[in-house]
Design a protein around this motif. Structure first.
Motif, PDB file in Angstrom:
ATOM      1  N   MET A 274      34.510  41.660  32.325  1.00 56.80           N
ATOM      2  CA  MET A 274      35.515  41.566  33.395  1.00 56.80           C
ATOM      3  C   MET A 274      34.903  41.226  34.756  1.00 56.80           C
ATOM      4  O   MET A 274      35.479  40.447  35.532  1.00 56.80           O
ATOM      5  CB  MET A 274      36.232  42.921  33.488  1.00 56.80           C
ATOM      6  CG  MET A 274      37.407  42.945  34.431  1.00 56.80           C
ATOM      7  SD  MET A 274      38.925  42.564  33.561  1.00 56.80           S
ATOM      8  CE  MET A 274      40.111  43.374  34.616  1.00 56.80           C
ATOM      9  N   ALA A 275      33.720  41.764  35.018  1.00 56.85           N
ATOM     10  CA  ALA A 275      33.134  41.714  36.358  1.00 56.85           C
ATOM     11  C   ALA A 275      33.023  40.319  36.969  1.00 56.85           C
ATOM     12  O   ALA A 275      33.386  40.123  38.145  1.00 56.85           O
ATOM     13  CB  ALA A 275      31.761  42.394  36.346  1.00 56.85           C
ATOM     14  N   PRO A 276      32.559  39.297  36.233  1.00 55.70           N
ATOM     15  CA  PRO A 276      32.373  37.986  36.869  1.00 55.70           C
ATOM     16  C   PRO A 276      33.666  37.298  37.311  1.00 55.70           C
ATOM     17  O   PRO A 276      33.614  36.301  38.028  1.00 55.70           O
ATOM     18  CB  PRO A 276      31.677  37.165  35.764  1.00 55.70           C
ATOM     19  CG  PRO A 276      31.115  38.162  34.813  1.00 55.70           C
ATOM     20  CD  PRO A 276      32.070  39.306  34.841  1.00 55.70           C
ATOM     21  N   THR A 277      34.822  37.817  36.886  1.00 50.11           N
ATOM     22  CA  THR A 277      36.101  37.150  37.179  1.00 50.11           C
ATOM     23  C   THR A 277      36.779  37.670  38.440  1.00 50.11           C
ATOM     24  O   THR A 277      37.753  37.077  38.911  1.00 50.11           O
ATOM     25  CB  THR A 277      37.076  37.327  35.999  1.00 50.11           C
ATOM     26  OG1 THR A 277      37.438  38.721  35.881  1.00 50.11           O
ATOM     27  CG2 THR A 277      36.452  36.875  34.694  1.00 50.11           C
ATOM     28  N   GLY A 278      36.279  38.773  38.995  1.00 51.82           N
ATOM     29  CA  GLY A 278      36.993  39.465  40.066  1.00 51.82           C
ATOM     30  C   GLY A 278      37.185  38.666  41.334  1.00 51.82           C
ATOM     31  O   GLY A 278      38.298  38.563  41.871  1.00 51.82           O
ATOM     32  N   ARG A 279      36.102  38.098  41.855  1.00 48.37           N
ATOM     33  CA  ARG A 279      36.196  37.398  43.141  1.00 48.37           C
ATOM     34  C   ARG A 279      37.091  36.176  43.046  1.00 48.37           C
ATOM     35  O   ARG A 279      37.891  35.897  43.962  1.00 48.37           O
ATOM     36  CB  ARG A 279      34.805  36.996  43.642  1.00 48.37           C
ATOM     37  CG  ARG A 279      34.816  36.303  44.999  1.00 48.37           C
ATOM     38  CD  ARG A 279      35.499  37.158  46.063  1.00 48.37           C
ATOM     39  NE  ARG A 279      35.562  36.477  47.355  1.00 48.37           N
ATOM     40  CZ  ARG A 279      36.324  36.877  48.370  1.00 48.37           C
ATOM     41  NH1 ARG A 279      37.096  37.951  48.260  1.00 48.37           N
ATOM     42  NH2 ARG A 279      36.310  36.209  49.510  1.00 48.37           N
ATOM     43  N   LEU A 280      37.004  35.422  41.961  1.00 45.02           N
ATOM     44  CA  LEU A 280      37.857  34.237  41.816  1.00 45.02           C
ATOM     45  C   LEU A 280      39.322  34.634  41.800  1.00 45.02           C
ATOM     46  O   LEU A 280      40.164  33.975  42.419  1.00 45.02           O
ATOM     47  CB  LEU A 280      37.502  33.478  40.540  1.00 45.02           C
ATOM     48  CG  LEU A 280      38.331  32.214  40.259  1.00 45.02           C
ATOM     49  CD1 LEU A 280      38.239  31.222  41.414  1.00 45.02           C
ATOM     50  CD2 LEU A 280      37.885  31.554  38.959  1.00 45.02           C
ATOM     51  N   ARG A 281      39.650  35.717  41.101  1.00 44.65           N
ATOM     52  CA  ARG A 281      41.045  36.163  41.078  1.00 44.65           C
ATOM     53  C   ARG A 281      41.504  36.592  42.464  1.00 44.65           C
ATOM     54  O   ARG A 281      42.634  36.287  42.874  1.00 44.65           O
ATOM     55  CB  ARG A 281      41.229  37.315  40.081  1.00 44.65           C
ATOM     56  CG  ARG A 281      42.654  37.865  40.026  1.00 44.65           C
ATOM     57  CD  ARG A 281      43.676  36.789  39.706  1.00 44.65           C
ATOM     58  NE  ARG A 281      45.056  37.255  39.865  1.00 44.65           N
ATOM     59  CZ  ARG A 281      46.111  36.458  39.875  1.00 44.65           C
ATOM     60  NH1 ARG A 281      45.972  35.155  39.729  1.00 44.65           N
ATOM     61  NH2 ARG A 281      47.320  36.954  40.029  1.00 44.65           N
TER      62      ARG A 281
END
Length: 505
Positions: A274-281
């Motif tokens: 999950m972690a790598p997707t946070g900033r883009l979302r």
């Protein structure tokens, strides 16, 4: 009375020779509209057009919409269309008004289309019946589909029947459902369901149920990966993250179902996914809220927002490139292989002490416990309660919602619908309260993370962001003031009785 048109389909190409030259005393006339035009089959990421029973095609510079009634409407569209809202006013824009303005149109299939018109003429050359044929050949898969639209001309029922019978004799089938167009023209076609129904058997254990839910949402997450990479619509990433969040909720909430060591391993594994997707979302959300931010501030402060959103857009591009690289990396592939071995292979997760409990018994216990926790927190909230406790209530409400939805098929559908509906009202207010809080923190970090010199651009950004934070803070206070009232509404006697009846044992 017959409808004005009826649609048929045939798996394969159809040439003018197959029709012959006459039907009884009537002459068959074949008119070729064009030798060949390119086609695009369009839909949104959530298949909203297909689910409405429609088919949207772009043939050269014309949009063609097949409605559930069988009616076909057209509208000129000279340029490729990304959003329905960008389409000029016309019959197709009106017919597709249900499509969210935030949802991007995507090409789900493309190829070439040959068109011809078949007419039945009497000896005076009057047209008594007509059929429009479109033969679609996909460029992605070796398949051809012919769509025939038989038009009923008033006063000539016999000719209509004759042409209908001719189509039947040629192997055409009446199109009962437009899904056939998607099935024939899309490689590996599958119906997308972001919230698939998970049926739990009467004898299922808590362990069986947890594994089933995780397997189901893993498939949903994987179905969205291509869309995240292609960057067609931000909702692909949203659904990818929601699926992983639900899996993490199962691991967290189904205490005792997995061994302590296994539970810890799974938590780490899915947290890492999950972690790598946070900033883009986060950036997607800001960009989706762009219009709202501009409406909050006077025009004199819009320049600063323009600068800020240009920075967001640039960062988003960088974040998407990084996430795409990650999605294609060996490390993610290794993580996914580990997950698949656990939930689709022969070495399932290690069971815990509560693994063999009947799913229904387990469900009532965890839902009732979570419901009581929600009530305990909410009943203690007043105007002096710290914001952290309001945030904790939001988190517990989300957990309760997930648990009810996970086990929903074990209970009466109407009763479950009632409790979820009442919970949603409370969640909506808590969600807005949280959104305003998170947005304020993010904007503060945005300013703090930059050493802003006294340039015209940086001064404009600081002024606009400062004003925006102040307005968001006021909105947060308004939503907070509603929390107690919303909980009182949720905590009414009927809802209490419903929860006790369903879940207290």
């Amino acid at each position: 009375m017959k409808s004005n048109s009826q649609n048929y389909f045939y798996s394969g190409p159809v040439t003018s020779k197959k029709f012959g030259k006459a039907l009884g005393k009537l002459t068959l006339k074949i008119d070729k509209k064009a030798e060949q035009v390119e086609f695009e089959l369009l839909d949104c990421f959530n298949q909203s057009i297909r689910k409405a029973g429609c088919v949207l095609l772009r043939l050269h510079n014309t949009l063609t919409l097949l409605l559930p009634s069988g009616q076909i409407i057209t509208q000129i569209c000279p340029e490729p269309l990304s959003y329905i809202t960008l389409l000029s006013e016309g019959p197709i824009k009106k017919a597709l008004s249900y499509v969210s303005p935030l949802r991007s149109l995507m090409v789900v299939s493309k190829g070439v289309c040959k068109q011809l018109t078949v007419s039945l003429l009497d000896n005076e050359q009057k047209t008594q019946s007509r059929a429009h044929l479109r033969t679609f050949t996909s460029s992605a898969i070796p398949t051809t589909l012919t769509l025939a639209s038989l038009v009923y001309l008033r006063g000539y029922p016999n000719a209509h029947e004759s042409l209908s019978k001719k189509l039947d004799d040629m192997g055409f089938n009446i199109m009962e459902n437009p899904n056939v167009i998607y099935e024939k023209l899309i490689a590996d076609y599958s119906v997308y369901e972001p919230k698939p129904k998970i049926t739990i058997g009467n004898n299922a254990t808590a362990y069986d149920t947890a594994n089933s839910i995780i397997r189901t949402y893993l498939k949903v997450a994987q179905a969205n990966e291509f869309g995240v990479i292609a960057d067609i619509d931000s909702e692909f990433l949203h659904d990818y993250r929601v699926s992983l969040r639900k899996i993490r909720s199962v691991i967290s909430l189904f205490k005792g179902v997995y061994s302590a060591e296994q539970r810890s391993t799974l938590k780490t594994l899915f947290s890492d996914l999950m972690a790598p997707t946070g900033r883009l979302r986060d950036l997607d959300v800001y960009l989706l809220e762009r219009e709202m931010y501009f409406t909050l501030l006077p025009t004199s402060l819009h320049q600063g927002l323009e600068y800020m959103f240009k920075l967001f857009e640039a960062e988003r591009n960088d974040q998407h490139k990084a996430l795409t690289k990650h999605f294609k990396s060996a490390s993610l592939n290794k993580q996914m292989r580990t997950v698949e071995k656990l939930f689709f292979g022969d070495n399932p997760p290690k069971a815990g002490a509560s693994a063999t409990m009947n799913a229904s018994e387990y469900a009532t216990g965890v839902i009732w416990k979570c419901y009581r926790k929600v009530c305990a927190i909410a009943r203690g909230i007043d105007e002096n309660t710290p914001d952290d406790e309001v945030h904790e209530l939001r988190i517990q409400c989300k957990k309760l919602r997930y648990l009810i939805e996970f086990f929903s098929t074990l209970f009466d559908k109407k009763d479950i619908g009632t409790v979820i509906k009442s919970l949603k009202v409370l969640q909506n207010t808590l969600g807005l309260f949280n959104d305003y809080s998170v947005q304020q923190d993010a904007l503060k970090e945005f300013i703090d993370a930059r050493t802003l010199s006294n340039t015209k651009q940086n001064i404009a950004i600081a002024q606009s962001v400062g004003a925006l934070i102040a307005i968001l803070h006021q909105r947060q206070l308004v939503e907070r003031s509603k929390v107690v009232a919303k909980f009182v509404n949720f905590d009414n006697a009927d809802t209490q009785t419903k929860f006790k009846t369903l879940f207290k044992r």
